[in-house]
Design a protein around this motif. Structure first.
Motif, PDB file in Angstrom:
ATOM      1  N   SER B  39       0.839  -1.199   0.000  1.00 41.00           N
ATOM      2  CA  SER B  39       0.000   0.000   0.000  1.00 41.00           C
ATOM      3  C   SER B  39       0.874   1.250   0.000  1.00 41.00           C
ATOM      4  O   SER B  39       0.629   2.198  -0.748  1.00 41.00           O
ATOM      5  CB  SER B  39      -0.899   0.031   1.232  1.00 41.00           C
ATOM      6  OG  SER B  39      -1.742  -1.076   1.244  1.00 41.00           O
ATOM      7  N   GLY B  43       0.946   3.948  -2.887  1.00 41.16           N
ATOM      8  CA  GLY B  43       0.664   5.345  -2.577  1.00 41.16           C
ATOM      9  C   GLY B  43       1.863   6.225  -2.865  1.00 41.16           C
ATOM     10  O   GLY B  43       1.738   7.332  -3.397  1.00 41.16           O
ATOM     11  N   ALA B 185      -3.657   1.945   0.504  1.00 43.62           N
ATOM     12  CA  ALA B 185      -2.962   3.024  -0.208  1.00 43.62           C
ATOM     13  C   ALA B 185      -3.829   4.269  -0.253  1.00 43.62           C
ATOM     14  O   ALA B 185      -3.358   5.391  -0.030  1.00 43.62           O
ATOM     15  CB  ALA B 185      -2.619   2.568  -1.622  1.00 43.62           C
ATOM     16  N   TYR B 189      -2.057   7.544   1.359  1.00 46.53           N
ATOM     17  CA  TYR B 189      -1.172   8.309   0.488  1.00 46.53           C
ATOM     18  C   TYR B 189      -1.241   9.809   0.747  1.00 46.53           C
ATOM     19  O   TYR B 189      -0.272  10.537   0.573  1.00 46.53           O
ATOM     20  CB  TYR B 189      -1.457   8.006  -0.995  1.00 46.53           C
ATOM     21  CG  TYR B 189      -2.661   8.694  -1.601  1.00 46.53           C
ATOM     22  CD1 TYR B 189      -2.530   9.944  -2.193  1.00 46.53           C
ATOM     23  CD2 TYR B 189      -3.906   8.096  -1.575  1.00 46.53           C
ATOM     24  CE1 TYR B 189      -3.628  10.585  -2.751  1.00 46.53           C
ATOM     25  CE2 TYR B 189      -5.000   8.723  -2.117  1.00 46.53           C
ATOM     26  CZ  TYR B 189      -4.861   9.964  -2.709  1.00 46.53           C
ATOM     27  OH  TYR B 189      -5.943  10.594  -3.242  1.00 46.53           O
TER      28      TYR B 189
END
Lengths: 384, 366
Positions: B39, B43, B185, B189
Motif C-alpha cells: 500500500s 501510494g 494506499a 497516500y
C-alpha cells in the motif's frame, strides 16, 4: 540597561519553561521496577507486585549476602486492572514507579488458568512506560513470592532468571514475542516455568530459590494445556526456533558410556511440499564432541560418521516423541500453523478457526540433521 | 529570498519524512495488514507521479508562485477560489502535525507540562524563524537538521536485527486481496508527503532545473524510507501487532536493544522528530502566509504570517480540546474528494491549461 536586562532575562525564563522543568524527575525520585508479578486475587481481580531496588544499599554483587537487608522491596496491591493495582502500590511509595527498565514479568500459573492473560496485553502495548523487551515467565505457585526470594549469585531473582535464560541459550521470550505469538493465527505461546524449591547452597545455608522446572504450553485461549520438563522442553524449544545453543548427551547403543556434545547454531526448518497435511520439521545444529565415555575411538573417520548417524537417529526419536506429546495437547508452539498460513494461505483460511483441534491430527515428521564439526582435543580414550 | 537546489532537497525530504514517520504506516496497516508495505509503495508511487506533474506545472510558470499563475491559467475568480482550498490544506497539515506533536509529547515525556506551554514553545520557534529570516532561515536550518535527521532515521531501520523475521510479511496478497491493499494506499497516500508545497516553494528556487531534480530526489528518498520502515516494522512485530500500533516508528525505537545494553533510545529520536516537525511547520507557515499576502494584496507578508499564527494557535487549541477532530485522517470527504482534487485534479488541469497556452503562444511568437 533595563533593555539589556530584559533581553537577557527573557531567554532565561523561556529556557526554564521550554526545557519543561515542570516535568523534571530526578533519579532519586524514582523507584526502579525490575520485576513485576501477576497473581489472581478474589473476585476476578488481579494482584500486581513490583520488585523495586533500593539503590542506596547496592554496591558489589556479593555484599548482599553478608548484609541482613536484601536491597530490594516487593510491594503489591490488588485492583481491577494492572493500572489500578499499580496506583495502589504507588500510594505506599515515596518515589515514582518507573517500569521502563523492567527485566521480567512473572505470571503465576493460577492467574493464567483463572483470569484472561490477554487482558494484560493492552496495558503493555498502550502505556509507553513499558519496554516490551522484558521476558515473560510463568511461576508455579505465587509469582509474588518468587519476587521476594533472594538469589545466591544476583541481587534480584528477576535479574537471575533473565541471566539464566541468556546463559542457557534461550531467546525470543520477550513480552513482545509473547504477545506476537498469542495474537498470531498459527502459533501458540509457550512460557518458561519456574518453581520455588529449597536448595542446599552450602553446609549451613538452605534457602528457597526459583529453579527452572520446564515449559508450559498455552492454547488459543491462553490456558495452560500441558507442561514439559527441562530436558524434553529444550528439544521443543529447539523445534520452535527459540534456542540458540544447548548440550546433548546420547547413551551409546551397547549401554556402556555416552557421548556428550555442545550444540551450536541451532536452527529448524519447516517444510510442507504440495500437501499441507504432511509437514516435515528438520532441526539442524553443529556439534562439538566434548565428552566420550564409550569405547569408540572418535579420531577415526568411520567411527565419527557412525556416531553422527546414530546421534541423529536417537535425537530424531526423542524429538518426535516430544513433538507428538505437544501435538496431542493441540498447542502449536512450533509455529507450524503460521508456516502453513504463509505457504498455503487459501487452505489455511479453512483451518484457522479451530487450528488447535486440527493440529492434533496433523502429520508432523521430525528429522535431525546434526553435523559433527569437531571431536575435541583428544583422539582415542586414554587407557591406563 | 532564494533557495539553493541543495537546500530544496532537504526542505522537501524533511517535510516528507516527518509526515511519513507519523501517520501513513498506521493508516495503511489498519487496512491491509501484512501487505501494508505494498500500500505504501503504491501510494508512494502515486505521490511521486503527482510530484512530477506539479514540477511540470512549476516549470511552465517559473516566474510566479501558485497564487500568481493559477490566476493566469484558470481566470481570477476560479483561481482565487481554488487557491483557498490549497491554503486550507496547508493549514490542516500544520494543525495535524502540531496537534500530533503536542499530544505525543504529553503522552510520552511531559506528563505534567500544560499542553499550552508545549504548543507555545513550538509555535514561538516556528514563527520566530519565519518572521526573522523567512524561507532563507528555514532552509538554512534544514541544511543542518536534514543530514542528521535522515541519517538517524535510516540507522534506526537496522537497529533491530535480532528481532527481525523476514517471513512475517508472508503470505503476500492472499490474506488481504487487492481491495484491501488499494484501500490501504487510498487511506494513507494523502499523509505520506505533501507535494503541493513545491507549487509555492519552486518560485524561490535559484536554479530551477537543478531544483526540480533535487525535489524529485528528496521525495524519492523519503518514500524509500517510508517503504523500508514499514517493512522493518512488519519484520519486527508482524501484522497483528503492527496494525494496532498508533505510533509505529516510535514503538520501533522502543524495541531496540543492542547487546542488552543500549536500550530506551527513543529519548534520542523524539528531539529529532521535534526538529523535523519544526522544519515542516515553518515551511507550511511560510508558504501559507506568503500565498495569503499575494492573495489578499497585503504587501507585508510578515504581518500576514503573524496573523496566521494567531488563527493557527486558536485552531490548534480547539483541535486538541475537541476529540472529534482526531478522526480527521479517515474522514471520507477528505479522503475521497478533497485530496484527489488537490493532488491530482488541479495539477492536471493546470498542466493541461499551461501546455495549451504554450502551444497557442508559440505561433504568435514566431
Amino acid at each position: 540597561m533595563i533593555r539589556l536586562l530584559f533581553r537577557r532575562s527573557v531567554p532565561l525564563v523561556l529556557s526554564l519553561v521550554l526545557s519543561s522543568c515542570t516535568d523534571i524527575v530526578e533519579p532519586n525520585q524514582l523507584a526502579f521496577v525490575l520485576g513485576t508479578s501477576i497473581d489472581p486475587a478474589e473476585g476476578g481481580q488481579i494482584e500486581v507486585g513490583h520488585q523495586i531496588v533500593i539503590p542506596t544499599q547496592k554496591s558489589g554483587p556479593f555484599d548482599g549476602l553478608s548484609e541482613s537487608s536484601e536491597g530490594f522491596v516487593v510491594l503489591s496491591a490488588t485492583g481491577r486492572d494492572v493500572f489500578e493495582a499499580s496506583e495502589k502500590v504507588q500510594k505506599k511509595l515515596s518515589r515514582k514507579l518507573m517500569t521502563s527498565h523492567r527485566i521480567l514479568i512473572a505470571i503465576s500459573e493460577d492467574f493464567i488458568n483463572k483470569n484472561d492473560v490477554s487482558a494484560l496485553f493492552d496495558k503493555l502495548n498502550r502505556d509507553p512506560a513499558n519496554n516490551e523487551r522484558d521476558v515473560t515467565v510463568m511461576i508455579k505457585g505465587s509469582a509474588k513470592q518468587f519476587l521476594t526470594l533472594g538469589h545466591p549469585m544476583e541481587h534480584l531473582s528477576s535479574i537471575a532468571a533473565d541471566k539464566e535464560m541468556q546463559v542457557n541459550g534461550l531467546k525470543s521470550f520477550s513480552t513482545r514475542q509473547f504477545i506476537i505469538d498469542s495474537v498470531s493465527e498459527g502459533t501458540r505461546p509457550l512460557l518458561p516455568t519456574l518453581q520455588i524449591q529449597n536448595a542446599k547452597l552450602s553446609s549451613k545455608i538452605t534457602t528457597p530459590i526459583a529453579q527452572w522446572s520446564g515449559y508450559a504450553f498455552l492454547n488459543k485461549r491462553l490456558k495452560v494445556k500441558g507442561a514439559l520438563n527441562e530436558t524434553e522442553g529444550s528439544g521443543v524449544l529447539w523445534m520452535s526456533g527459540k534456542m540458540m545453543s544447548q548440550g546433548l548427551t546420547v547413551p551409546w547403543k551397547d549401554g556402556k558410556g555416552a557421548l556428550s556434545f555442545r550444540l551450536t547454531h541451532l536452527r529448524r526448518q519447516i517444510r510442507s511440499g504440495g500437501n499441507p497435511e504432511h509437514v516435515v520439521l528438520t532441526v539442524k545444529a553443529q556439534a562439538y564432541l566434548l565428552e566420550n565415555t564409550t569405547s569408540l575411538d572418535m579420531s577415526e573417520v568411520n567411527n565419527k560418521r557412525m556416531a553422527e548417524r546414530y546421534v541423529n537417529d536417537q535425537l530424531q526419536k526423542d524429538l518426535q516423541a516430544a513433538m507428538d506429546k505437544v501435538r496431542n495437547w493441540g498447542t502449536d508452539a512450533f509455529g507450524i500453523g503460521e508456516h502453513l498460513h504463509r505457504k498455503h494461505p487459501y487452505w489455511w483460511k479453512k483451518q484457522r478457526d479451530d487450528w488447535d483441534d486440527k493440529f492434533k491430527s496433523l502429520n508432523v515428521t521430525v528429522k535431525a540433521d546434526i553435523k559433527l564439526r569437531s571431536s575435541g582435543t583428544s583422539g582415542a580414550q586414554l587407557k591406563p | 529570498m532564494k533557495i539553493s537546489a541543495y537546500q530544496m532537497f532537504w526542505l522537501v525530504s524533511i517535510s516528507s519524512l516527518v509526515e511519513l514517520s507519523y501517520l501513513p504506516t498506521h493508516l495503511a496497516a489498519a487496512q491491509s495488514r501484512q501487505d501494508c508495505w505494498i500500500s505504501i509503495l503504491l501510494g508512494g508511487g502515486f505521490m511521486l507521479a503527482v510530484t512530477w506533474i506539479m514540477l511540470k506545472v512549476c516549470m511552465q510558470n517559473k516566474d510566479k508562485t501558485l497564487v500568481g499563475f493559477i490566476k493566469d491559467l484558470l481566470g481570477t475568480v476560479i483561481g482565487k477560489i481554488v487557491v483557498v482550498v490549497y491554503f486550507l490544506l496547508w493549514f490542516m497539515h500544520m494543525s495535524i502535525i502540531l496537534k500530533g506533536l503536542v499530544e505525543f509529547q504529553n503522552l510520552v515525556m511531559l506528563h505534567q507540562t500544560p499542553m499550552i506551554v508545549i504548543l507555545l514553545g513550538v509555535m514561538f520557534l516556528v514563527t520566530y524563524a519565519v518572521l526573522k529570516g523567512g524561507i532563507t532561515a528555514v532552509s538554512r536550518c534544514a541544511e543542518i537538521i536534514g543530514p542528521i535527521f535522515l541519517f538517524m532515521l535510516f540507522i534506526q531501520l537496522i537497529l533491530n536485527p535480532q528481532d527481525m523475521d523476514i517471513k512475517r510479511i508472508l503470505p503476500i496478497y492472499a490474506d488481504t486481496g487487492w481491495l484491501s491493499i488499494v484501500k490501504g494506499a487510498f487511506h494513507s497516500y494523502n499523509y505520506m508527503i505533501d507535494p503541493s508545497i513545491i507549487l509555492m516553494l519552486f518560485f524561490f528556487a535559484e536554479n530551477k532545473r537543478n531544483a526540480s531534480r533535487t525535489i524529485l530526489w528528496g521525495t524519492t528518498i523519503a518514500l524509500l524510507w517510508g517503504v523500508l520502515s514499514t517493512l522493518v516494522l512488519l519484520f519486527v512485530t508482524g501484522p497483528n501487532l503492527a496494525m494496532q500500533l498508533v505510533f509505529p516508528i516510535y514503538s520501533l525505537t522502543k524495541f531496540v536493544s543492542i547487546l542488552n545494553f543500549i536500550q530506551n533510545i527513543d529519548a534520542f529520536f523524539i528531539p529529532l522528530w521535534l526538529l523535523g516537525a519544526f522544519i515542516k511547520l515553518s515551511v507550511c507557515l511560510f508558504i501559507l502566509s506568503y500565498g495569503l499576502s499575494e492573495w489578499t494584496g497585503i504587501k507585508n507578508w510578515k504581518l500576514v504570517a503573524f496573523l496566521t499564527t494567531l488563527i493557527w494557535l486558536g485552531y490548534a487549541v480547539y483541535c486538541i480540546s475537541d476529540s472529534r477532530t482526531s478522526d480527521m485522517p479517515n474522514n471520507l470527504f477528505l479522503v475521497s474528494l478533497f485530496y484527489p482534487f488537490l493532488y491530482l485534479a488541479v495539477p492536471l488541469i493546470l498542466w493541461i491549461a499551461g501546455s495549451i497556452r504554450q502551444r497557442l503562444k508559440t505561433p504568435i511568437a514566431d
